[in-house]
Design an enzyme around this catalytic site. Structure first.
Site, short mmCIF file in Angstrom:
data_model
loop_
_atom_site.label_atom_id
_atom_site.label_comp_id
_atom_site.label_asym_id
_atom_site.label_seq_id
_atom_site.Cartn_x
_atom_site.Cartn_y
_atom_site.Cartn_z
N ARG A 20 0.84 -1.21 0.00
CA ARG A 20 0.00 0.00 0.00
C ARG A 20 0.87 1.25 0.00
O ARG A 20 0.49 2.29 -0.49
CB ARG A 20 -0.96 0.00 1.21
CG ARG A 20 -1.79 1.29 1.33
CD ARG A 20 -3.10 1.09 2.10
NE ARG A 20 -2.93 0.43 3.36
CZ ARG A 20 -2.42 1.00 4.47
NH1 ARG A 20 -2.04 2.26 4.44
NH2 ARG A 20 -2.30 0.30 5.57
N LYS A 79 -8.15 4.41 -19.07
CA LYS A 79 -8.52 4.84 -20.42
C LYS A 79 -7.36 4.65 -21.39
O LYS A 79 -6.93 3.54 -21.60
CB LYS A 79 -9.03 6.28 -20.37
CG LYS A 79 -10.05 6.55 -19.24
CD LYS A 79 -11.36 5.82 -19.44
CE LYS A 79 -12.27 5.85 -18.20
NZ LYS A 79 -12.55 7.17 -17.64
N ASP A 92 -6.90 17.11 -15.19
CA ASP A 92 -7.20 15.72 -15.55
C ASP A 92 -6.92 15.57 -17.05
O ASP A 92 -7.60 16.15 -17.89
CB ASP A 92 -8.68 15.44 -15.23
CG ASP A 92 -9.08 13.99 -15.49
OD1 ASP A 92 -8.46 13.34 -16.36
OD2 ASP A 92 -10.04 13.52 -14.85
N TYR A 150 -15.72 15.62 -15.47
CA TYR A 150 -16.16 14.22 -15.40
C TYR A 150 -17.17 14.06 -14.25
O TYR A 150 -16.99 14.63 -13.18
CB TYR A 150 -14.93 13.34 -15.19
CG TYR A 150 -15.23 11.89 -15.01
CD1 TYR A 150 -15.62 11.10 -16.09
CD2 TYR A 150 -15.15 11.29 -13.75
CE1 TYR A 150 -15.90 9.75 -15.92
CE2 TYR A 150 -15.43 9.94 -13.58
CZ TYR A 150 -15.81 9.19 -14.67
OH TYR A 150 -16.10 7.87 -14.51
C1 PLP Z 1 -13.03 7.67 -16.47
C2 PLP Z 1 -12.59 9.00 -16.02
C3 PLP Z 1 -12.30 9.23 -14.67
C4 PLP Z 1 -12.52 8.20 -13.60
O1 PLP Z 1 -11.58 7.16 -13.73
P1 PLP Z 1 -11.83 5.67 -13.15
O2 PLP Z 1 -10.58 4.96 -13.54
O3 PLP Z 1 -13.07 5.15 -13.79
O4 PLP Z 1 -11.99 5.81 -11.68
C5 PLP Z 1 -11.85 10.50 -14.33
N1 PLP Z 1 -11.69 11.46 -15.24
C6 PLP Z 1 -11.96 11.27 -16.54
C7 PLP Z 1 -11.78 12.38 -17.51
C8 PLP Z 1 -12.42 10.03 -16.99
O5 PLP Z 1 -12.71 9.84 -18.28
#
Ligand code: PLP
Length: 396
Positions: free
Chosen positions: A58, A208, A183, A111
């Site tokens: 962790r 992603k 992000d 998001y």
């Molecule tokens: C999918 C997504 C998230 C969340 O990510 P997870 O891996 O599903 O927790 C955050 N920001 C953006 C822009 C996303 O497309």
């Protein structure tokens, strides 16, 4: 590797020599929750130093560390923390940075999960949030005050494809001593490196594009300055959304092909955007590198490609959207994005189905809006699939 192209760094950055002189070409998977010591004093010493020997996964793990090094290198940051998911990274950074009474300035169309986390912080933890469109630096200046602690942006908004004025907003945040976080999940470091534009923290859902194969959840925070990581790290260890070694290993398995995949995602999205815009069943196409997009000028400057996510509005409204996403044969109806396969969703009949026309419009989502995460398949096969699904609308 710092002077090398991102295509070279994506492939070679993770190689680290092992003590015996030769090294495995792929990063070893160290699937262990804890690490054994011969000496109690060495264990005690390791526990006291976050970057010392591995103690418990962790807090740190060799495979996870290799992913952190790789992500820091690709984003041009000093260091990184890998998380169990993108939301783990976002919640971890928000909870570690903010206190009651702090003020956050955030993009209006973040998001959904991030919006929910901010709403929760506002409702239950006394954090103030001001939302801005992201198009004008003046909006940030008007909202900022002595309690403003964080500016939270996204490189490319989903599903509108809006690109905020990143260089302007990030420079304004720096001038005021406000921490900025971007992000970058939808652009990936191949299309945009926010730290080079002035960001303090880059956030990722590595689920992603970075991992890219729809087989693993993960997230990351990358820091321009290691001081901020050292401040945040102990609190993220408390939160416990740490990356699992196997998830980190799968993410590392995807990264060498990231530049190739991004090139294919962008090229395919461009072909489909142009053809969709010319189709009579489609009233609007949202893809930031289309000249008609409101963010076109900003997107050409801030990004080296238009990205793989597009959305379009069907003249037939809600029913047309449902028929379309049920009618595709190559693309699949699924949430998520950024994988090698093309995915479609229709918010008005899925994630937003409870909303009436007015509430949908307020959320900026047309009833006939279809979101498409364009994969790396042959673009003509994808277009053939879209055309046959659109032809069902005309018949319906
Ligand atoms: C999918 C997504 C998230 C969340 O990510 P997870 O891996 O599903 O927790 C955050 N920001 C953006 C822009 C996303 O497309």
């Amino acid at each position: 590797m710092e002077d090398k192209d991102i295509r070279t760094r994506a492939v070679h950055v993770v190689n680290r020599p092992l003590p015996n002189g030769s090294w495995p070409l792929s990063v070893p998977l160290v699937q262990s929750s804890a690490f054994a010591f011969d000496s109690a004093s060495e264990l005690a010493e390791a526990m006291a130093s976050p970057d010392g020997q591995y103690v418990y996964s962790r807090r740190g793990n060799p495979t996870v560390r290799a992913l952190e090094h790789t992500l820091a290198d690709l984003e041009g940051g000093a260091s990184a923390i890998a998380f169990a998911s993108g939301m783990g990274a976002i919640s971890g950074v928000l909870l570690a940075l903010l206190r009651p009474g702090d003020h956050v300035i955030a993009l209006r169309c973040l998001y959904g999960g991030t919006c929910a986390a901010l709403t929760d912080l506002a409702d239950r933890y006394g954090v103030d949030v001001t939302y801005i469109s992201g198009d004008e630096v003046a909006e940030f200046e008007a909202a900022a005050g002595p309690r403003t602690r964080l500016l939270l942006l996204e490189t490319i908004a989903n599903p509108t494809g809006q690109v905020p004025d990143l260089p302007g907003l990030l420079a304004a945040a720096r001038r005021r001593g406000v921490v900025s976080a971007v992000d970058n999940s939808l652009a990936s470091p191949v299309l945009c490196r926010p730290i080079e534009l002035g960001a303090d923290i880059v956030l990722h859902s590595t689920t992603k594009y970075l991992a890219g194969h729809s087989d693993v959840l993960g997230g990351a925070a990358i820091f321009a300055d290691d001081g901020l990581r050292q401040e945040i790290w102990p609190r993220t260890v408390e939160l416990g959304a740490s990356a699992d070694p196997f998830a980190a290993w799968l993410t590392l398995r995807g990264i060498p092909t990231l530049p190739l995949r991004m090139r294919a995602h962008c090229a395919n999205a461009e072909v489909l955007s142009v053809r969709l815009a010319a189709h009579p069943a489609v009233t609007a196409v949202h893809w930031p590198w289309l000249p008609a997009h409101p963010s076109y000028a900003t997107a050409r400057k801030a990004l080296s490609g238009g990205g793989g996510l597009l959305s379009f509005e069907l003249a037939g409204g809600r029913e047309a959207g449902r028929v379309f996403v049920e009618g595709v044969r190559v693309a699949r109806l699924a949430l998520s994005l950024g994988g090698v396969e093309t995915l479609v969703t229709h918010p008005a009949s899925t994630s937003h189905r409870e909303l009436g026309e007015e509430a949908l419009a307020a959320a900026g989502i047309g009833a006939g809006l279809v979101r498409m995460s364009v994969g790396i398949e042959d673009p003509d096969d994808l277009w053939g699939d879209i055309e046959q699904a659109l032809s069902k609308l005309v018949l319906a």
